[in-house]
Motif scaffolding. Sequence first.
Motif, short mmCIF file in Angstrom:
data_model
loop_
_atom_site.label_atom_id
_atom_site.label_comp_id
_atom_site.label_asym_id
_atom_site.label_seq_id
_atom_site.Cartn_x
_atom_site.Cartn_y
_atom_site.Cartn_z
N VAL A 60 0.85 -1.18 0.00
CA VAL A 60 0.00 0.00 0.00
C VAL A 60 0.89 1.24 0.00
O VAL A 60 2.08 1.17 0.27
N SER A 61 0.28 2.36 -0.30
CA SER A 61 0.96 3.64 -0.17
C SER A 61 -0.06 4.70 0.22
O SER A 61 -1.25 4.56 -0.07
N ARG A 62 0.40 5.76 0.87
CA ARG A 62 -0.51 6.84 1.27
C ARG A 62 0.22 8.16 1.03
O ARG A 62 0.77 8.78 1.94
N LYS A 63 0.21 8.56 -0.20
CA LYS A 63 0.90 9.80 -0.58
C LYS A 63 -0.01 11.02 -0.44
O LYS A 63 0.47 12.15 -0.30
N GLU A 64 -1.29 10.77 -0.54
CA GLU A 64 -2.27 11.85 -0.36
C GLU A 64 -3.28 11.38 0.66
O GLU A 64 -3.53 10.18 0.79
N LYS A 65 -3.90 12.32 1.33
CA LYS A 65 -4.83 11.98 2.38
C LYS A 65 -6.04 11.22 1.84
O LYS A 65 -6.54 10.30 2.48
N ARG A 66 -6.49 11.55 0.65
CA ARG A 66 -7.73 10.98 0.16
C ARG A 66 -7.56 9.61 -0.49
O ARG A 66 -8.53 8.89 -0.66
N ASN A 67 -6.36 9.23 -0.86
CA ASN A 67 -6.16 8.00 -1.63
C ASN A 67 -5.34 6.96 -0.89
O ASN A 67 -4.34 7.30 -0.23
N PHE A 68 -5.71 5.70 -1.07
CA PHE A 68 -5.01 4.62 -0.39
C PHE A 68 -5.06 3.39 -1.28
O PHE A 68 -5.83 2.47 -1.07
N PRO A 69 -4.24 3.33 -2.32
CA PRO A 69 -4.29 2.21 -3.25
C PRO A 69 -3.72 0.92 -2.66
O PRO A 69 -2.78 0.95 -1.87
N LEU A 70 -4.29 -0.18 -3.10
CA LEU A 70 -3.82 -1.52 -2.72
C LEU A 70 -3.14 -2.13 -3.95
O LEU A 70 -3.74 -2.20 -5.02
N ILE A 71 -1.91 -2.57 -3.77
CA ILE A 71 -1.11 -3.07 -4.88
C ILE A 71 -0.81 -4.56 -4.67
O ILE A 71 -0.36 -4.96 -3.59
N LEU A 72 -1.08 -5.34 -5.71
CA LEU A 72 -0.69 -6.74 -5.72
C LEU A 72 0.39 -6.89 -6.78
O LEU A 72 0.11 -6.84 -7.97
N GLU A 73 1.63 -7.02 -6.34
CA GLU A 73 2.77 -7.05 -7.26
C GLU A 73 2.74 -8.31 -8.13
O GLU A 73 3.03 -8.25 -9.31
N SER A 74 2.41 -9.43 -7.53
CA SER A 74 2.38 -10.69 -8.25
C SER A 74 1.21 -11.52 -7.72
O SER A 74 1.40 -12.41 -6.88
N PRO A 75 0.02 -11.23 -8.20
CA PRO A 75 -1.17 -11.89 -7.64
C PRO A 75 -1.13 -13.40 -7.80
O PRO A 75 -0.61 -13.92 -8.80
N SER A 76 -1.70 -14.07 -6.81
CA SER A 76 -1.82 -15.53 -6.86
C SER A 76 -3.27 -15.91 -6.61
O SER A 76 -4.05 -15.10 -6.08
N PRO A 77 -3.66 -17.12 -7.01
CA PRO A 77 -5.07 -17.53 -6.85
C PRO A 77 -5.60 -17.41 -5.42
O PRO A 77 -6.80 -17.17 -5.23
N ASN A 78 -4.73 -17.55 -4.42
CA ASN A 78 -5.22 -17.44 -3.04
C ASN A 78 -5.54 -16.00 -2.64
O ASN A 78 -5.99 -15.74 -1.51
N GLN A 79 -5.32 -15.07 -3.56
CA GLN A 79 -5.73 -13.68 -3.31
C GLN A 79 -7.07 -13.37 -3.95
O GLN A 79 -7.54 -12.23 -3.90
N THR A 80 -7.68 -14.38 -4.55
CA THR A 80 -9.06 -14.23 -5.01
C THR A 80 -9.94 -13.97 -3.81
O THR A 80 -9.98 -14.77 -2.87
N SER A 81 -10.63 -12.83 -3.83
CA SER A 81 -11.36 -12.43 -2.64
C SER A 81 -12.19 -11.19 -2.95
O SER A 81 -12.13 -10.63 -4.04
N LEU A 82 -12.96 -10.77 -1.96
CA LEU A 82 -13.70 -9.51 -2.01
C LEU A 82 -12.97 -8.52 -1.11
O LEU A 82 -12.76 -8.80 0.07
#
Lengths: 114, 113
Positions: A66-88
């Motif tokens: 994750v990163s928090r460069k601005e107060k309003r934004n908080f992106p979630l990054i998956l660098e190398s997704p795997s099937p066990n990250q299938t989720s809501l």
Amino acid sequence: EAQVTQNPRYLITVTGKKLTVTCSQNMNHEYMSWYRQDPGLGLRQIYYSMNVEVTDKGDVPEGYKVSRKEKRNFPLILESPSPNQTSLYFCASSLRGTVSYEQYFGPGTRLTVT
Amino acid sequence: AQSVTQPDIHITVSEGASLELRCNYSYGATPYLFWYVQSPGQGLQLLLKYFSGDTLVQGIKGFEAEFKRSQSSFNLRKPSVHWSDAAEYFCAVGGQAGTALIFGKGTTLSVSS
């Protein structure tokens, strides 16, 4: 309207292809957080941020950034997704970082990794 | 260990009947307790919360919950269920100075006509 927005709402991707899920709030909240929801497991916290440039691991941080460069934004990054990250995935925000402040949740992003 | 248990995975209630969803918690300090509702395809919405004071708390949509310290419980109730109450309900606990909520696994409520 006060809200937490997430994009995309639905995403199907393949193993190893980097992706970013964006989260934005318009309430000037200091605290933001990411959760994943899996059947039978409820919600588990991935990462949280107490304020700009301040982030910390939750219960299940492996495989996420994750990163928090601005107060309003908080992106979630998956660098190398795997099937066990299938989720809501849910982003949430609150005025301050303690649980006494109500958390507002986004609509969710359903991610499928094949 | 800190945890929240919702013993009922799925409950079906007839429209107009009363509802009680159970929640038990384990928490080392004074707990802050919450109930959230998640309608299909939606995010979570706060129904009610308990921090201190009167152990019977009122929430939105006609819901109430009672904190019983001796039983480590925070059960959610509604006197008369409407079809629109069909959703998944989550109980959560946190600490006064804590930053994280611990969620239960949820109870799915179905409403029959």
